[in-house]
Design a protein around this motif. Structure first.
Motif, PDB file in Angstrom:
ATOM      1  N   SER A 107      57.833 -45.480  26.146  1.00  0.00           N
ATOM      2  CA  SER A 107      56.949 -44.351  25.850  1.00  0.00           C
ATOM      3  C   SER A 107      57.751 -43.129  25.419  1.00  0.00           C
ATOM      4  N   VAL A 116      54.793 -48.655  27.335  1.00  0.00           N
ATOM      5  CA  VAL A 116      53.456 -48.870  26.776  1.00  0.00           C
ATOM      6  C   VAL A 116      53.304 -50.354  26.508  1.00  0.00           C
ATOM      7  N   GLU A 149      55.952 -54.843  25.226  1.00  0.00           N
ATOM      8  CA  GLU A 149      55.833 -53.439  25.562  1.00  0.00           C
ATOM      9  C   GLU A 149      56.992 -52.668  24.970  1.00  0.00           C
ATOM     10  N   LEU A 208      48.212 -44.284  17.833  1.00  0.00           N
ATOM     11  CA  LEU A 208      48.139 -44.156  19.286  1.00  0.00           C
ATOM     12  C   LEU A 208      48.967 -42.955  19.713  1.00  0.00           C
ATOM     13  N   ILE A 243      49.983 -47.783  14.475  1.00  0.00           N
ATOM     14  CA  ILE A 243      49.626 -49.130  14.926  1.00  0.00           C
ATOM     15  C   ILE A 243      49.670 -50.074  13.739  1.00  0.00           C
ATOM     16  N   HIS A 297      43.448 -54.457  19.794  1.00  0.00           N
ATOM     17  CA  HIS A 297      44.413 -54.536  20.880  1.00  0.00           C
ATOM     18  C   HIS A 297      44.210 -53.375  21.847  1.00  0.00           C
ATOM     19  N   VAL A 317      51.257 -53.659  25.106  1.00  0.00           N
ATOM     20  CA  VAL A 317      50.319 -54.033  24.046  1.00  0.00           C
ATOM     21  C   VAL A 317      49.661 -55.348  24.442  1.00  0.00           C
ATOM     22  N   LEU A 326      53.268 -51.500  17.702  1.00  0.00           N
ATOM     23  CA  LEU A 326      53.555 -50.071  17.630  1.00  0.00           C
ATOM     24  C   LEU A 326      54.838 -49.873  16.829  1.00  0.00           C
ATOM     25  N   TYR A 330      46.058 -50.818  24.779  1.00  0.00           N
ATOM     26  CA  TYR A 330      47.348 -50.185  25.035  1.00  0.00           C
ATOM     27  C   TYR A 330      47.305 -49.568  26.429  1.00  0.00           C
ATOM     28  N   GLN A 387      49.524 -59.826  27.606  1.00  0.00           N
ATOM     29  CA  GLN A 387      50.475 -58.836  27.114  1.00  0.00           C
ATOM     30  C   GLN A 387      51.360 -59.459  26.049  1.00  0.00           C
TER      31      GLN A 387
END
Length: 238
Positions: free
Chosen positions: A35, A20, A32, A52, A67, A8, A22, A73, A10, A29
């Motif tokens: 962050s 962020v 997300e 990550l 991950i 994947h 993915v 995430l 990022y 996508q």
């Protein structure tokens, strides 16, 4: 950043409330996440592909996510907040995390706002991230931006955005010491310029840095002892 383990990508959305994304290998996508800071600007995946790290520029913090098997995430990430200021009141009114990278059993980040390279112990087996320590202190007001590691494990090179300098570093214990500092700009140049990206070639004998304003690429030869010598400053033609 790309994880070969999860397959994947990022991507960062550099908003006030940073995100962020993915993405799978077809660039769809999947979702997300936050962050956990403002204006995320740099992402890196550890060599195992299992973690990550993201640098949030405006809020001055880094976060480290585990991950998952499907590229997700896991929450919550580890969050390490920096504090402090620098002498340039316009650009260094607070911490500004500009770069983060995994290296051996540590994570290193660069803070433009506090003129610091920060280090954190890192255990890839457990995901444990230690508290910050100062790995290197750049000259006040130079605004360090990015760093690149030499494959010999004993040297690294740091470019300063505001000082327009490249600093050759030698590894000492878990930190670094400066062995040489050179300008990325030609002698006599008095215009406004800001150094930006830094790249070491595959043979590790040539170092490149971009100058925004002078609109050029500074090229240095790299010696076996990590010392640099200027080869040329080439115009970007743009």
């Amino acid at each position: 950043a790309y994880s070969p383990a999860s397959k994947h990508y990022y991507l960062l959305n550099e908003k006030d409330e940073g995100r962020v994304g993915v993405y799978d290998q077809s660039w769809m996508q999947r979702y997300e996440v936050s962050s956990q800071g403002s204006s995320p600007c740099y992402a890196a995946v550890d060599p195992s592909g299992g973690y990550l790290a993201v640098a949030n520029y405006s809020s001055g913090n880094i976060v480290v996510y585990k991950i998952g098997a499907e590229g997700g995430l896991e929450q919550p990430p580890v969050n390490r907040q920096n504090t402090g200021t620098g002498p340039n009141k316009d650009r260094q009114e607070g911490p500004h995390a500009h770069w983060v990278q995994f290296h051996g059993d540590h994570i290193y980040s660069i803070d433009l706002g506090t003129d610091q390279v920060l280090g954190y112990s890192f255990d890839a087996a457990t995901g444990a991230v230690g508290e910050a320590f100062e790995a290197f202190k750049a000259p006040g007001g130079d605004g360090p931006r990015h760093m690149v590691f030499h494959p010999d494990g004993a040297h690294a090179f740091l470019v300063t955005e505001m000082g327009n300098m490249v600093i050759a570093l030698r590894k000492i214990d878990k930190g670094f010491e400066a062995i040489q500092t050179l300008s990325t700009l030609p002698d006599g140049f008095t215009g406004h310029s800001q150094a930006a990206h830094i790249v070491l070639n595959a043979a590790a004998d040539r170092l490149y840095m971009s100058n925004r304003g002078h609109n050029s690429i500074a090229v240095f030869d790299v010696g076996k002892d990590g010392a640099l010598s200027l080869r040329q400053i080439a115009p970007t033609l743009g």
